[in-house]
Write an enzyme that holds these catalytic residues in place. Structure first.
Site, PDB file in Angstrom:
ATOM      1  N   CYS A  11       0.848  -1.191   0.000  1.00  0.00           N
ATOM      2  CA  CYS A  11       0.000   0.000   0.000  1.00  0.00           C
ATOM      3  C   CYS A  11       0.879   1.234   0.000  1.00  0.00           C
ATOM      4  CB  CYS A  11      -0.882   0.006   1.230  1.00  0.00           C
ATOM      5  SG  CYS A  11      -1.904  -1.460   1.311  1.00  0.00           S
ATOM      6  N   ASP A  58       2.708  -9.694   9.622  1.00  0.00           N
ATOM      7  CA  ASP A  58       3.512  -9.791   8.404  1.00  0.00           C
ATOM      8  C   ASP A  58       4.586  -8.698   8.401  1.00  0.00           C
ATOM      9  OD1 ASP A  58       4.363 -10.417   5.838  1.00  0.00           O
ATOM     10  OD2 ASP A  58       2.755  -9.323   4.854  1.00  0.00           O
ATOM     11  N   TYR A 111      -5.805 -13.240  -4.207  1.00  0.00           N
ATOM     12  CA  TYR A 111      -5.337 -12.830  -2.879  1.00  0.00           C
ATOM     13  C   TYR A 111      -6.072 -13.617  -1.800  1.00  0.00           C
ATOM     14  CZ  TYR A 111      -4.149  -9.215   0.693  1.00  0.00           C
ATOM     15  OH  TYR A 111      -3.689  -8.512   1.778  1.00  0.00           O
ATOM     16  N   HIS A 163      -3.497 -12.034   4.727  1.00  0.00           N
ATOM     17  CA  HIS A 163      -3.726 -10.904   5.637  1.00  0.00           C
ATOM     18  C   HIS A 163      -5.128 -10.855   6.245  1.00  0.00           C
ATOM     19  CE1 HIS A 163      -0.302  -8.878   3.238  1.00  0.00           C
ATOM     20  NE2 HIS A 163       0.158  -9.219   4.424  1.00  0.00           N
TER      21      HIS A 163
END
Ligand code: ADP
Ligand code: SF4
Length: 693
Positions: free
Chosen positions: A31, A266, A170, A173
């Site tokens: 991001c 992470d 994806y 997360h």
């Protein structure tokens, strides 16, 4: 210089489905707070990474449909064809430098917000939204599942049209539907998408197959998969179903991108995780699939990278933060300049941009996020213009601001003299790096010193505390004061407009006192009105010295701003492990020498806490005496040969290290700006991409 043959293995190509990388350096999705709102800035930021040698450059999460809108986070967006050109811009920029472009398609279900779209969120089963918004996601019907698969397929087709080479599915997360269907805690369905692992895996398998069918002729299909959620049976875990999931899907994706979840696990800061910390959770994946594997671990050492490949852990060296701190990391290794890598310090300031919906910033790399709007390049600065070509600059103070100003001015060709009062360079960085968990912060200093030592036009004088008279006697045409700041002792800060009674007593200490080596008598009352990292770090430092610690904050939680750099949970846990007694939403009324009086911020109810000392972390004041004295003697400048005196960094306005480095860099960049003061301050100091009217 030629590349060290030891690192040749890092420059081998890797075949990923139909595409081939030029080397093993892979910028995984990250991001950046620019996303769909600032496409030109986003493309320019990705472009420098391609230029810096990364073989693959990825987007951040890319929303595929308005029913999973991530507002207020600013991510990429592919809701319809109108979103293609913005992402095509990035693909063109990345391709210009021979890298592959990857896109991380996501549909966040119960971890979306839909604050902008106002659509109803979808989830495997009825459930509250993850991020605290007081409405729910509804359970998906079979028709919803078919819709979602079509949206994902359409987004993959749009991604291919935009020019992407790798399309991600994806499941990481705890952020996307493909992962949510795997989780027992989120998936309570009783149809053929719930219950057994085979059923919970169905959607991920289908989406992988759909994506391959849609774009697999030209694009590689990557699967980003979190192998461990640290939630036991409630989540995906290595000791639970992760191995079976990888086994079942083994060769379905062209690439496995494996990590741990959630994001706070992470991307742990250097205070809580070192280089390669994810290895135990991912090292088995390569033995389960014949497809290449990429993973992250804040890798900055080429030797560690080589080890990961030789040990059969990874095929591609994944990086988000190391590529932010040094977009030219691969090129530096390739050119035998690995000692010039600007290593990430693991402070997670880059993360705060995304968390606060603002463009990305980096402590180590002041150009990050400024590539388009200021035209700043991470490696190049134009030489000084003719009017300033032989400028002689005295930089006073070798903290992050002074070091970066000296380095960047040196790079521009100025004659630089850097004077530092202490025998050690680095200012606050050298001091704070001695605190528990912050050792890597010294990289801010070390990289800059390494660069300065290569420059024949920069002279460094440690152990020189300059007075105003000495500065005048020295007679450099340009003087820049970067003398830092000191913590206040009187309690003034966000929550106190007036000094706190009793703070004039003995045994009231500031962080500077502790950094100078003073060890306060215990029990210690640590008053934190700052709310970032320092309070908990000093609590840890005091506990390591056997002091009982009571930590007190007027805020409703301890260290509230650490939510933004992902440290929050780790800090809460650590303080409890250390038996620090915590008072939140309490004001400190008085320190009486052997006890303090506290009051609840909401009820006003008072209580007494025994303590022999107070450590106060409230606010700082600039160390700008030298600057003020020089300005008071402006009439003497001409005779002394001085044309300009500036003040930067904490001496100008106390801030974080990221602000000081930026201030130093900006000073050097704008050094030869010939516009008048008014012309400069009356104009917007950067380019903006305006919405189309
Ligand atoms: P910043 O974060 O703005 O770079 P720091 O506090 O980290 O600020 O660094 C300021 C540095 O300036 C410190 O290393 C300090 O020793 C040095 N310094 C302060 N006053 C003087 C002075 N008069 N002459 C030379 N160096 C000074
Ligand atoms: Fe690393 Fe900090 Fe830069 Fe992020 S902001 S890339 S953690 S140095």
């Amino acid at each position: 210089m030629p590349r060290n043959p030891r690192y040749d293995i890092l420059f081998e190509p890797v075949q990923i489905g139909p595409v081939r990388t030029r080397n093993r350096f892979f910028q995984v999705p990250h991001c950046n707070g620019m996303g769909h709102l600032m496409p030109a800035a986003h493309a320019a930021m990705r472009e420098v990474k391609a230029q810096g040698g990364w073989a693959v450059v990825s987007t951040e999460e890319c929303e595929i449909h308005p029913s999973a809108d991530l507002t207020p986070s600013i991510e990429a967006r592919l809701w319809d064809d109108g979103d293609i050109p913005a992402l095509a811009l990035m693909c063109e920029a990345v391709h210009r430098h021979g890298a592959l472009a990857a896109i991380e398609l996501t549909y966040n279900g119960p971890t979306a917000t839909n604050l902008y779209s106002r659509e109803v969120a979808l989830a495997p089963s009825h459930q509250p939204l993850k991020y605290g918004h007081p409405h729910q996601a509804r359970a998906m019907t079979k028709r919803d599942i078919a819709d979602y698969r079509r949206w994902h397929r359409n987004a993959a087709l749009r991604a291919r049209r935009a020019g992407f080479d790798i399309v991600y599915v994806y499941a990481g997360h705890d952020l996307s539907l493909a992962m949510h269907f795997l989780q027992r805690r989120r998936n309570q369905r009783s149809d053929d998408y719930g219950g057994s692992l085979e059923n919970r895996l169905r959607l991920l398998r289908e989406v992988l197959t759909d994506t391959r069918e849609a774009v697999g002729d030209r694009c590689a299909v990557a699967l980003r998969f979190a192998t461990e959620e640290f939630l036991g049976g409630a989540g995906v875990s290595v000791d639970g179903e992760a191995r079976e999931i990888v086994h079942q899907l083994a060769d379905l994706p062209d690439l496995w991108d494996v990590n741990v979840a959630a994001w706070c696990m992470d991307s742990r800061s250097s205070r809580f995780a070192g280089e390669g910390a994810q290895r135990p959770f991912i090292e088995w994946v390569k033995r389960t699939t014949g497809k290449p594997v990429v993973g992250v671990g804040r890798f900055t050492s080429p030797d560690t990278m080589v080890q990961q490949i030789r040990d059969g852990v990874l095929d591609l060296i994944g990086a988000a933060r190391p590529s932010i701190a040094d977009p030219f990391l691969p090129r530096k290794i390739d050119e035998g300049r690995e000692d010039e890598i600007r290593e990430c310090i693991g402070c997670n300031i880059c993360v705060t941009g995304d968390m606060l919906s603002a463009p990305i910033r980096c402590t180590q790399n002041p150009t990050m996020g400024e590539e388009w709007r200021k035209g700043w390049h991470p490696e190049r600065i134009p030489p000084l213009g003719q009017t300033h070509a032989d400028a002689r600059v005295l930089v006073i103070g070798a903290g992050p601001a002074g070091l970066e100003a000296a380095r960047a001015l040196g790079q521009r060709g100025a004659q630089v003299i850097l004077a530092e009062a202490e025998s050690t360079l680095g200012g606050r960085v050298s001091r704070e790096a001695r605190l528990p968990g912050l050792a890597e912060w010294a990289r801010v200093r070390d990289w800059r010193i390494g660069q300065l030592q290569r420059m024949g036009n920069v002279a460094i004088y440690p152990g020189n505390r300059l007075s105003a008279q000495e500065v005048l006697d020295f007679g450099a045409a340009h003087v820049v004061v970067a003398t830092g700041a000191r913590w206040r002792r009187d309690g003034y800060g966000r929550s106190n407009d007036l000094p706190i009674p009793g703070f004039e007593r003995a045994h009231v200490y500031t962080p500077d006192d502790l950094l100078d080596g003073t060890e306060p008598p215990g029990p210690v009352l640590l008053y934190d009105d700052d709310g970032f990292y320092l309070g908990s770090v000093l609590a840890e430092w005091l506990r390591a010295r056997g002091r009982p610690v009571v930590m007190l904050t007027p805020d409703d939680v301890i260290a509230p701003w650490t939510v933004n750099n992902l440290d929050y949970r780790h800090i809460q846990k650590r303080l409890r492990e250390l038996d620090v007694r915590l008072f939140t939403a309490h004001q400190l009324l008085e320190f009486a020498g052997d006890h303090a009086r506290l009051a609840c911020a909401w009820s006003g109810r008072e209580q007494r806490v025994e303590c022999a000392s107070v450590v106060t972390i409230t606010a700082r004041l600039p160390e700008d005496t030298l600057y003020q004295e020089l300005h008071a003697r402006q009439s003497e400048w001409t005779d002394a040969g001085i044309t300009r005196v500036d003040c930067i960094g904490d001496a100008h306005a106390p801030g974080l290290i990221v602000h000081a480095v930026y201030a130093g860099h900006r000073y050097a960049r704008e050094f030869d700006d010939l516009r008048s003061h008014e012309e400069r301050v009356d104009s917007v100091p950067f380019r903006r991409q305006r919405p189309m009217l």
